[in-house]
Design a protein around this motif. Structure first.
Motif, mmCIF file in Angstrom:
data_model
loop_
_atom_site.group_PDB
_atom_site.id
_atom_site.type_symbol
_atom_site.label_atom_id
_atom_site.label_comp_id
_atom_site.label_asym_id
_atom_site.label_seq_id
_atom_site.Cartn_x
_atom_site.Cartn_y
_atom_site.Cartn_z
ATOM 1 N N VAL A 1 59.325 112.650 97.980
ATOM 2 C CA VAL A 1 58.500 111.657 97.290
ATOM 3 C C VAL A 1 57.690 110.915 98.345
ATOM 4 C CG1 VAL A 1 58.472 109.746 95.657
ATOM 5 C CG2 VAL A 1 60.324 111.427 95.564
ATOM 6 N N GLN B 1 53.726 110.674 92.875
ATOM 7 C CA GLN B 1 55.053 111.280 92.801
ATOM 8 C C GLN B 1 56.111 110.236 92.455
ATOM 9 O OE1 GLN B 1 55.190 113.004 96.717
ATOM 10 N NE2 GLN B 1 54.625 115.053 95.971
ATOM 11 N N CYS B 2 55.943 109.035 92.965
ATOM 12 C CA CYS B 2 56.879 107.957 92.663
ATOM 13 C C CYS B 2 56.848 107.613 91.180
ATOM 14 C CB CYS B 2 56.550 106.731 93.509
ATOM 15 S SG CYS B 2 57.598 105.307 93.172
ATOM 16 N N PHE C 1 58.496 110.301 89.199
ATOM 17 C CA PHE C 1 59.949 110.193 89.300
ATOM 18 C C PHE C 1 60.479 109.099 88.374
ATOM 19 C CE2 PHE C 1 63.776 108.244 90.961
ATOM 20 C CZ PHE C 1 64.612 109.339 91.065
#
Length: 672
Positions: free
Chosen positions: A377, A382-383, A386
């Motif tokens: 990450v 991407q965070c 997630f």
């Protein structure tokens, strides 16, 4: 600005003009009576000393703020918060103002990021307004304020505490004034500001707070927050989802306010979604709404945040009329505390979610938790993805993965209880609460999914790795993304296929089954599931067996449940075997699983005694069928062992039924 580490008195610290903030990745305030009593005693015992040094305060300037004096507290927040509560305490304001060098509390110089109740409590104390014993929201802060009042509210109270602990304060001004004077001007703290370019993720990883290293998942959270930069709303969403998902004692919906639940899991007052076959009125708060990170950011707004309580009607778990017979393997009555023990903990669950996002390159080794998040990450997008996956995975876990009533870290009895429940909205519009019902309306599907998962859990009880759980979560995640629903028959088929494949991967199974205590526990637990499934109507698992070789085990089959049986027992003990029995005593027909304590008690008894003693108790089904055969023959020797082994091998080696996926709209469809 703090340029160099400096030693500050408590008075200097609170009159410097600095403003401190406890970041969201820090623990909540947690000092209790023991810690506060220790502080009071330590300060009192140092009154004869020139000064008393009380650790350090490490801060980091908040990036991007116009207020150059706003600092995040990296280390020392428990001490700093305690000083705040002491110096703003209603019972101590007059004594502080009456000191020779009077002290007036400067105002609200401390806050908690994204913890509105805690910040409101501090602001109320700082204002000096309201009753002498204010009503506070945060339980930890409220308890600390009560403790401080009981310890320092008067000379008599303080002297009583110190006398009980072998200390004393003898001054003309009185114990309270002497203690407060010393605290303000002779208790000193080393204040350090981290350089602006400091890598906080690395710092957190090596930092100790009072000798206890930060938890790895807290380091992960700090890493993720750092990737979100100055996006306050994204940071708010991550924090809300993280906090709700990290509590494995209750469903994720309970971590959000009623308004948020409606936005995230379906409005209980709205229309039934297309394809929802769940009972009318039960769709609210049970069907995850955001399908992407962007939708999550829209649905979860800081403006919606409100105080939320756990409106979770746990009593209904046991006796709700909504529950289908056989929904859970729980007994009536009793306390509900601990009934939702999870089969995995939060740090290991994070790895499963990371693997769902990035694939098999992610290891399920919790020792690599921080390193893998830092590797995979690496950006804001991407965070956020997630965050959405964490919300989805925890909801799927809460709804479709078994829970237990006991702690798997200990040796458990055969009475372990399992549940498989989903949570939805009940009650009137102005009094909504979460209540449970069966995950699947079809009672047969419900019971089979529950037991096959329990079979896996008692075989792989450790909370690390858990490949079977990842296989379950991956199936659920893929089905949800494709259909926004989980079909019960397809889920059961997936679990059966898992078991068939896992049995096939045991190389050289035939000789392993005759290995005595070396027989694979998975084989024995899977056999128990197949013996139970064979007894169920319309199970599709039909293995013809002569009744003379496998007599009816009666109620033992009906009442069977999986438990943590971790020791292999010889039904005919090795030291009782004679003649031809010695050649077969380690064979599959003579073996079953039980708890270690039971095994040690039974090892010195013959099969007939074991049947009399344990035949009616909660045992493995393998034991129940051995006991039934022994009773029908009034004997247990080489013949019975060989016959039992042949029959049990046949049942074990027969694959579980795997059917094609069912179409949406089936009667056992559960919306996720």
């Amino acid at each position: 600005m703090i340029k160099e580490p400096s030693i500050q008195t408590v008075r200097e610290l609170f009159t410097s003009g600095w403003h401190f903030r406890v970041p969201i990745y820090q623990r909540a305030y947690s000092w209790g009576k023991e810690e506060i009593e220790t502080l009071v005693r330590d300060v009192a015992s140092s009154l004869h000393c020139p000064a008393y040094h009380l650790g350090s305060l490490v801060v980091h300037r908040v990036r991007g703020t116009d207020d150059s004096h706003l600092y995040d507290v990296i280390d020392g927040q428990q001490r700093l918060t305690t000083f705040f509560l002491l110096l703003s305490h209603p019972a101590l304001r007059e004594p502080l103002a009456a000191l020779e060098k009077a002290f007036t509390f400067p105002g609200s110089i401390l806050s908690f990021e994204e913890r509105s109740h805690s910040t409101a409590d501090l602001a109320q104390l700082a204002s000096g307004q309201g009753p002498s014993v204010p009503r506070l929201f945060d339980d930890g802060i409220n308890a600390a304020v009560e403790t401080i009042g009981s310890l320092l509210g008067s000379d008599e109270q303080l002297e009583r505490l110190l006398n009980e602990q072998g200390a004393s304060v003898a001054t003309a001004d009185g114990a309270q004034a002497a203690w407060l004077n010393f605290l303000l001007d002779r208790v000193k703290i080393t204040v350090s500001e981290l350089p602006r370019e400091t890598d906080l993720n690395h710092y957190f990883e090596v930092m100790n707070t009072r000798g206890v290293q930060l938890e790895k998942h807290e380091v992960v959270k700090a890493h993720l927050i750092g990737l979100l930069g100055e996006d306050d709303h994204a940071r708010f969403v991550l924090n809300r989802v993280w906090n709700a998902a990290s509590d494995f004692t209750r469903p994720i919906q309970a971590g959000f306010s009623p308004i948020e639940r409606g936005q995230l899991f379906g409005d209980p007052n709205g229309a039934v979604q297309e394809g929802d076959e769940s009972p009318k009125g039960s769709e609210g708060w049970s069907a995850l709404q955001p399908g992407s990170a962007d939708e999550l950011l829209v649905n979860l707004s800081a403006a919606q945040a409100e105080p939320c309580s756990l409106a979770l009607d746990l009593d209904h778990i046991l006796d709700s009329t909504d529950m289908v017979s056989g929904a859970s393997e729980t007994s009536q009555g009793g306390d509900t505390e601990g009934r939702y023990g999870a089969i995995i903990d939060f740090p290991n669950f994070l790895l499963h979610v990371l693997r769902l996002q990035f694939g098999d390159a992610v290891s399920l080794d919790d020792k690599q938790l921080v390193a893998q998040f830092q590797r995979f990450v690496t950006c804001k997008e991407q965070c956020l993805e997630f965050t959405q996956r964490l919300l989805r995975a925890k909801h799927l876990f809460d709804t479709y993965v078994i829970k237990m009533s006991d702690d798997p870290s200990s040796t458990l009895s055969a009475g372990t209880q399992w549940t498989l429940l989903r949570f939805h909205s009940t009650g009137q519009a102005n009094n909504r609460k979460l209540s449970p019902l069966n995950t699947f309306p079809d009672g047969q599907i419900q019971a089979r999914i529950l037991r096959v998962q329990a079979m896996y859990q008692v075989t792989q009880s450790r909370r690390i790795y858990k490949q079977f759980l990842f296989s379950i979560l991956k199936f659920l995640d893929e089905q949800w993304q494709a259909h926004r629903a989980i079909d019960g028959a397809s889920f059961l088929s997936h679990l059966h296929a898992m078991a068939n494949n896992d049995l096939a991967t045991i190389g050289g199974l035939a000789p392993l089954l005759d290995a005595g205590t070396g027989v694979p526990h998975f084989a024995l637990n899977l056999l128990d599931y197949k013996l139970w499934l064979r007894s169920q109507p319309d199970s599709g698992f039909n293995v013809p067996v002569e009744s003379a070789r496998l007599p009816d085990a009666g109620k033992a089959v009906e009442d069977f449940r999986f438990a943590y049986r971790t020791s292999v027992e010889h039904f005919l003990a090795v030291n009782f075997a004679e003649g031809s029995e010695r050649d077969v005593v380690d064979h599959f027909g003579n073996l079953c699983l039980m708890t270690r304590d039971e095994n040690s008690r039974r090892s010195d008894h013959d099969p007939a005694w074991k049947v009399r003693k344990y035949g009616e108790t909660d045992q493995s089904l393998k034991f129940a069928y051995m006991a039934a055969l022994q009773e029908s023959r009034r004997a247990w020797g080489a013949t019975e062992i060989n016959e039992q082994g042949e029959v049990m091998r046949k049942i074990l080696e027969t694959p579980l039924p795997v059917s094609p996926p069912r179409q949406s709209g089936s009667s056992d469809l559960s919306v996720g």
